[in-house]
Design a protein around this motif. Structure first.
Motif, PDB file in Angstrom:
ATOM      1  N   ALA A  39       0.835  -1.201   0.000  1.00 19.38           N
ATOM      2  CA  ALA A  39       0.000   0.000   0.000  1.00 19.38           C
ATOM      3  C   ALA A  39       0.871   1.253   0.000  1.00 19.38           C
ATOM      4  O   ALA A  39       0.599   2.223  -0.720  1.00 19.38           O
ATOM      5  CB  ALA A  39      -0.939  -0.004   1.202  1.00 19.38           C
ATOM      6  N   HIS A  40       1.926   1.232   0.791  1.00 14.48           N
ATOM      7  CA  HIS A  40       2.848   2.366   0.844  1.00 14.48           C
ATOM      8  C   HIS A  40       3.494   2.580  -0.528  1.00 14.48           C
ATOM      9  O   HIS A  40       3.574   3.710  -1.016  1.00 14.48           O
ATOM     10  CB  HIS A  40       3.918   2.137   1.919  1.00 14.48           C
ATOM     11  N   GLY A  41       3.930   1.498  -1.147  1.00 15.65           N
ATOM     12  CA  GLY A  41       4.551   1.580  -2.462  1.00 15.65           C
ATOM     13  C   GLY A  41       3.606   2.114  -3.530  1.00 15.65           C
ATOM     14  O   GLY A  41       4.039   2.771  -4.486  1.00 15.65           O
ATOM     15  N   LEU A  42       2.319   1.845  -3.358  1.00 12.84           N
ATOM     16  CA  LEU A  42       1.307   2.340  -4.292  1.00 12.84           C
ATOM     17  C   LEU A  42       0.772   3.716  -3.898  1.00 12.84           C
ATOM     18  O   LEU A  42      -0.120   4.253  -4.549  1.00 12.84           O
ATOM     19  CB  LEU A  42       0.133   1.349  -4.361  1.00 12.84           C
ATOM     20  N   LYS A  43       1.311   4.247  -2.788  1.00 14.10           N
ATOM     21  CA  LYS A  43       0.892   5.549  -2.254  1.00 14.10           C
ATOM     22  C   LYS A  43      -0.602   5.579  -1.890  1.00 14.10           C
ATOM     23  O   LYS A  43      -1.287   6.579  -2.076  1.00 14.10           O
ATOM     24  CB  LYS A  43       1.232   6.675  -3.225  1.00 14.10           C
ATOM     25  N   LEU A  44      -1.083   4.450  -1.383  1.00 14.25           N
ATOM     26  CA  LEU A  44      -2.472   4.371  -0.933  1.00 14.25           C
ATOM     27  C   LEU A  44      -2.577   4.970   0.461  1.00 14.25           C
ATOM     28  O   LEU A  44      -1.632   4.907   1.252  1.00 14.25           O
ATOM     29  CB  LEU A  44      -2.952   2.922  -0.905  1.00 14.25           C
ATOM     30  N   ARG A  45      -3.713   5.520   0.772  1.00 11.65           N
ATOM     31  CA  ARG A  45      -3.959   6.117   2.084  1.00 11.65           C
ATOM     32  C   ARG A  45      -5.307   5.640   2.616  1.00 11.65           C
ATOM     33  O   ARG A  45      -6.217   5.334   1.859  1.00 11.65           O
ATOM     34  CB  ARG A  45      -3.993   7.635   1.975  1.00 11.65           C
ATOM     35  N   LYS A  46      -5.405   5.632   3.934  1.00 10.78           N
ATOM     36  CA  LYS A  46      -6.685   5.355   4.577  1.00 10.78           C
ATOM     37  C   LYS A  46      -7.569   6.591   4.396  1.00 10.78           C
ATOM     38  O   LYS A  46      -7.074   7.716   4.406  1.00 10.78           O
ATOM     39  CB  LYS A  46      -6.503   5.089   6.077  1.00 10.78           C
ATOM     40  N   ASP A  47      -8.880   6.383   4.242  1.00  7.86           N
ATOM     41  CA  ASP A  47      -9.745   7.555   4.125  1.00  7.86           C
ATOM     42  C   ASP A  47      -9.986   8.158   5.511  1.00  7.86           C
ATOM     43  O   ASP A  47      -9.684   7.549   6.536  1.00  7.86           O
ATOM     44  CB  ASP A  47     -11.036   7.247   3.364  1.00  7.86           C
ATOM     45  N   GLU A  48     -10.498   9.371   5.523  1.00 11.28           N
ATOM     46  CA  GLU A  48     -10.652  10.123   6.778  1.00 11.28           C
ATOM     47  C   GLU A  48     -11.512   9.389   7.802  1.00 11.28           C
ATOM     48  O   GLU A  48     -11.190   9.371   8.986  1.00 11.28           O
ATOM     49  CB  GLU A  48     -11.234  11.510   6.506  1.00 11.28           C
ATOM     50  N   GLN A  49     -12.603   8.806   7.354  1.00  8.39           N
ATOM     51  CA  GLN A  49     -13.490   8.077   8.275  1.00  8.39           C
ATOM     52  C   GLN A  49     -12.750   6.901   8.902  1.00  8.39           C
ATOM     53  O   GLN A  49     -12.861   6.657  10.105  1.00  8.39           O
ATOM     54  CB  GLN A  49     -14.753   7.599   7.549  1.00  8.39           C
ATOM     55  N   ARG A  50     -12.001   6.154   8.104  1.00  9.67           N
ATOM     56  CA  ARG A  50     -11.252   5.006   8.638  1.00  9.67           C
ATOM     57  C   ARG A  50     -10.207   5.472   9.638  1.00  9.67           C
ATOM     58  O   ARG A  50      -9.994   4.832  10.668  1.00  9.67           O
ATOM     59  CB  ARG A  50     -10.600   4.212   7.493  1.00  9.67           C
ATOM     60  N   LEU A  51      -9.542   6.584   9.369  1.00 10.12           N
ATOM     61  CA  LEU A  51      -8.544   7.109  10.311  1.00 10.12           C
ATOM     62  C   LEU A  51      -9.192   7.475  11.647  1.00 10.12           C
ATOM     63  O   LEU A  51      -8.627   7.211  12.709  1.00 10.12           O
ATOM     64  CB  LEU A  51      -7.825   8.324   9.708  1.00 10.12           C
ATOM     65  N   ARG A  52     -10.390   8.072  11.585  1.00 15.38           N
ATOM     66  CA  ARG A  52     -11.096   8.401  12.834  1.00 15.38           C
ATOM     67  C   ARG A  52     -11.453   7.130  13.596  1.00 15.38           C
ATOM     68  O   ARG A  52     -11.312   7.056  14.820  1.00 15.38           O
ATOM     69  CB  ARG A  52     -12.354   9.212  12.525  1.00 15.38           C
ATOM     70  N   GLU A  53     -11.936   6.114  12.863  1.00 12.99           N
ATOM     71  CA  GLU A  53     -12.273   4.839  13.510  1.00 12.99           C
ATOM     72  C   GLU A  53     -11.041   4.213  14.162  1.00 12.99           C
ATOM     73  O   GLU A  53     -11.129   3.700  15.282  1.00 12.99           O
ATOM     74  CB  GLU A  53     -12.848   3.865  12.486  1.00 12.99           C
ATOM     75  N   MET A  54      -9.917   4.258  13.472  1.00 11.06           N
ATOM     76  CA  MET A  54      -8.684   3.681  14.007  1.00 11.06           C
ATOM     77  C   MET A  54      -8.270   4.408  15.287  1.00 11.06           C
ATOM     78  O   MET A  54      -7.849   3.779  16.257  1.00 11.06           O
ATOM     79  CB  MET A  54      -7.559   3.755  12.969  1.00 11.06           C
TER      80      MET A  54
END
Length: 71
Positions: A39-54
């Protein structure tokens, strides 16, 4: 571990932003480390809602681990 197939990368792109790393890893049959690295290599990010949940999950885990001291 075998190389990533196009289908696995596509699934990672769809699932990574909104699901936990463990869920994605389980679905792909790969380690969490492998999922995070790809995911890092593909420059993927968690969306804002998922970050809040985490963040909330982490607070809950810490709170539940702390036990009151006995007097």
């Amino acid at each position: 571990m075998p190389r990533w197939t196009e289908a696995e990368v596509e699934l990672l792109r769809k699932r990574y932003p909104t699901r936990s790393n463990l869920e994605v890893a389980s679905e792909l049959g790969r380690s969490v480390k492998s999922v995070v690295s790809k995911a890092h290599g593909l420059k993927l990010r968690k969306d804002e809602q998922r970050l809040r949940e985490m963040g909330q999950e982490n607070v809950t885990l810490r709170r539940d681990r702390v036990k009151p001291k006995k007097p």
